[in-house]
Design an enzyme around this catalytic site. Structure first.
Site, PDB file in Angstrom:
ATOM      1  N   PRO A  91      29.808 -40.537 -34.432  1.00  0.00           N
ATOM      2  CA  PRO A  91      28.592 -41.357 -34.367  1.00  0.00           C
ATOM      3  C   PRO A  91      27.427 -40.647 -33.701  1.00  0.00           C
ATOM      4  CG  PRO A  91      30.284 -42.180 -32.854  1.00  0.00           C
ATOM      5  CD  PRO A  91      30.923 -41.111 -33.679  1.00  0.00           C
ATOM      6  N   GLU A  97      38.789 -41.902 -28.054  1.00  0.00           N
ATOM      7  CA  GLU A  97      37.452 -41.754 -27.461  1.00  0.00           C
ATOM      8  C   GLU A  97      36.680 -40.618 -28.123  1.00  0.00           C
ATOM      9  OE1 GLU A  97      35.808 -43.716 -25.407  1.00  0.00           O
ATOM     10  OE2 GLU A  97      37.565 -44.991 -25.635  1.00  0.00           O
ATOM     11  N   ARG A  99      30.211 -37.467 -56.600  1.00  0.00           N
ATOM     12  CA  ARG A  99      29.421 -37.932 -57.755  1.00  0.00           C
ATOM     13  C   ARG A  99      28.316 -36.952 -58.128  1.00  0.00           C
ATOM     14  NH1 ARG A  99      28.385 -42.949 -58.290  1.00  0.00           N
ATOM     15  NH2 ARG A  99      26.207 -42.773 -58.752  1.00  0.00           N
ATOM     16  N   ASP A 113      19.499 -42.814 -59.428  1.00  0.00           N
ATOM     17  CA  ASP A 113      20.064 -43.565 -58.309  1.00  0.00           C
ATOM     18  C   ASP A 113      19.079 -43.574 -57.144  1.00  0.00           C
ATOM     19  OD1 ASP A 113      22.473 -44.322 -59.386  1.00  0.00           O
ATOM     20  OD2 ASP A 113      23.585 -42.609 -58.597  1.00  0.00           O
TER      21      ASP A 113
HETATM   22  N1  SAM Z   1      33.508 -42.476 -27.982  1.00  0.00           N
HETATM   23  C1  SAM Z   1      32.861 -42.078 -29.204  1.00  0.00           C
HETATM   24  C2  SAM Z   1      31.360 -42.292 -29.074  1.00  0.00           C
HETATM   25  O1  SAM Z   1      30.984 -43.350 -28.558  1.00  0.00           O
HETATM   26  O2  SAM Z   1      30.564 -41.439 -29.517  1.00  0.00           O
HETATM   27  C3  SAM Z   1      33.353 -42.898 -30.382  1.00  0.00           C
HETATM   28  C4  SAM Z   1      34.741 -42.583 -30.806  1.00  0.00           C
HETATM   29  S1  SAM Z   1      35.243 -43.483 -32.238  1.00  0.00           S
HETATM   30  C5  SAM Z   1      36.076 -44.862 -31.540  1.00  0.00           C
HETATM   31  C6  SAM Z   1      36.549 -42.515 -32.902  1.00  0.00           C
HETATM   32  C7  SAM Z   1      36.174 -41.586 -34.019  1.00  0.00           C
HETATM   33  O3  SAM Z   1      35.665 -42.317 -35.121  1.00  0.00           O
HETATM   34  C8  SAM Z   1      35.122 -40.565 -33.718  1.00  0.00           C
HETATM   35  O4  SAM Z   1      35.667 -39.439 -33.043  1.00  0.00           O
HETATM   36  C9  SAM Z   1      34.605 -40.215 -35.106  1.00  0.00           C
HETATM   37  O5  SAM Z   1      35.399 -39.236 -35.743  1.00  0.00           O
HETATM   38  C10 SAM Z   1      34.753 -41.540 -35.849  1.00  0.00           C
HETATM   39  N2  SAM Z   1      33.496 -42.284 -35.969  1.00  0.00           N
HETATM   40  C11 SAM Z   1      33.210 -43.446 -35.356  1.00  0.00           C
HETATM   41  N3  SAM Z   1      32.002 -43.888 -35.704  1.00  0.00           N
HETATM   42  C12 SAM Z   1      31.497 -42.997 -36.566  1.00  0.00           C
HETATM   43  C13 SAM Z   1      30.260 -42.898 -37.268  1.00  0.00           C
HETATM   44  N4  SAM Z   1      29.321 -43.820 -37.143  1.00  0.00           N
HETATM   45  N5  SAM Z   1      30.079 -41.850 -38.097  1.00  0.00           N
HETATM   46  C14 SAM Z   1      31.025 -40.901 -38.228  1.00  0.00           C
HETATM   47  N6  SAM Z   1      32.214 -40.933 -37.581  1.00  0.00           N
HETATM   48  C15 SAM Z   1      32.457 -41.967 -36.765  1.00  0.00           C
END
Ligand code: SAM
Length: 265
Positions: free
Chosen positions: A97, A124, A162, A177
């Site tokens: 994220p 995490e 795609r 698109d």
């Molecule tokens: N503690 C992290 C933070 O707040 O930045 C979030 C960890 S999340 C619970 C677990 C995993 O989900 C991340 O390591 C990532 O690979 C994936 N993930 C969660 N949200 C995401 C997003 N919006 N985009 C891409 N990957 C995501």
């Protein structure tokens, strides 16, 4: 093109029997050999007797953190494995994220690369030291938090498959698109509205022009619709073009070149 995914849930990426990417356009593209999707279980590389891939965070606090060693070794293994020799260079991507937002521009860029290596985090997140060593491109699919990177990886894979030539039939061409651009029209417009049979449905009819058979007028109408929709719903997309209204949500596009991470042994 080959896409490797490093995950603790490789079964989510099965093509046969099909999971999410084994059906529809990605499934067809994989079966036609246009894309090779290979999921590797990070757990298989854990050098501890319980095949643990995570541990408690230094400094305390809730949750677990993905450990460096299993991921580092899994990346080394995946990058060395290829159906062509020597192995094609991999663009490393960590789904997080905290990454750059995934946009159609970024998807278009990634679709031209011979190999991608996607890392799906969990818990995490991933120990920062292995992220620094791998120096992946960090990509987010939106400002919300998923439980794991697998669904984010699938979103990225679906969006880019795609764009691989031959993945879509003519009738499904991606050129009109939403967000797509062409050399003739670089504006990332939203798509126009679409209609199909019946001509009248519960008192609602299809716009007359679409029944006219006049292809030039229909093309003009569609472009007008695309412009009007974009202006109404996403004026930020038109912001770089001087005729458009200024936007409070500029989309900077892709300014995030893939950095060269440390080479693995
Ligand atoms: N503690 C992290 C933070 O707040 O930045 C979030 C960890 S999340 C619970 C677990 C995993 O989900 C991340 O390591 C990532 O690979 C994936 N993930 C969660 N949200 C995401 C997003 N919006 N985009 C891409 N990957 C995501």
């Amino acid at each position: 093109m080959r896409i490797d995914i490093l995950t603790t849930f490789p079964e989510m990426f099965a093509i046969q029997p099909p999971a999410a990417l084994g059906v529809s356009i990605p499934g067809r593209a994989a079966r036609a050999g246009l894309v090779e999707i290979v999921a590797t279980n990070i757990r298989d590389f854990a050098a501890n007797k319980h095949q643990k891939t995570d541990d408690r965070p230094f400094g305390g606090g809730p949750g677990m953190v993905m450990m460096c060693q299993p991921l580092w070794d899994a990346v080394a293994h995946a990058e060395a494995a290829d159906t062509v020799s020597p192995p094609r260079p991999c663009t490393r991507i960590l789904l997080t994220p905290q990454g750059v937002p995934l946009t159609q521009r970024l998807v278009e860029d990634l679709a031209t690369r011979p190999r991608l290596l996607l890392i799906a985090g969990h818990y995490e997140g991933v120990d920062e030291r292995v992220i620094e060593r791998l120096a992946p491109l960090e990509i987010s699919i939106g400002d919300y938090v998923l439980s794991g990177g697998e669904l984010a990886a699938m979103v990225l894979i679906d969006a880019l498959v795609r764009l691989i030539p031959g993945a879509l039939g003519d009738e499904e061409s991606s050129l009109a698109d939403s967000f797509s651009t062409t050399p003739q029209d670089p504006r990332p417009l939203l798509d126009c509205p679409h209609y199909t049979r019946p001509r009248d449905w519960e008192g609602a009819s299809v716009p007359e022009i679409l029944l006219s058979g006049d292809h030039a007028r229909i093309a003009r109408w569609r472009l007008e619709q695309r412009l009007a929709r974009t202006q109404a719903r996403r004026p930020d997309l038109l912001a770089p073009w001087p005729t458009a209204a200024p936007s409070s949500h500029p989309n900077p596009g892709v300014e995030s070149p893939v950095s060269d991470g440390e080479a693995l042994p």
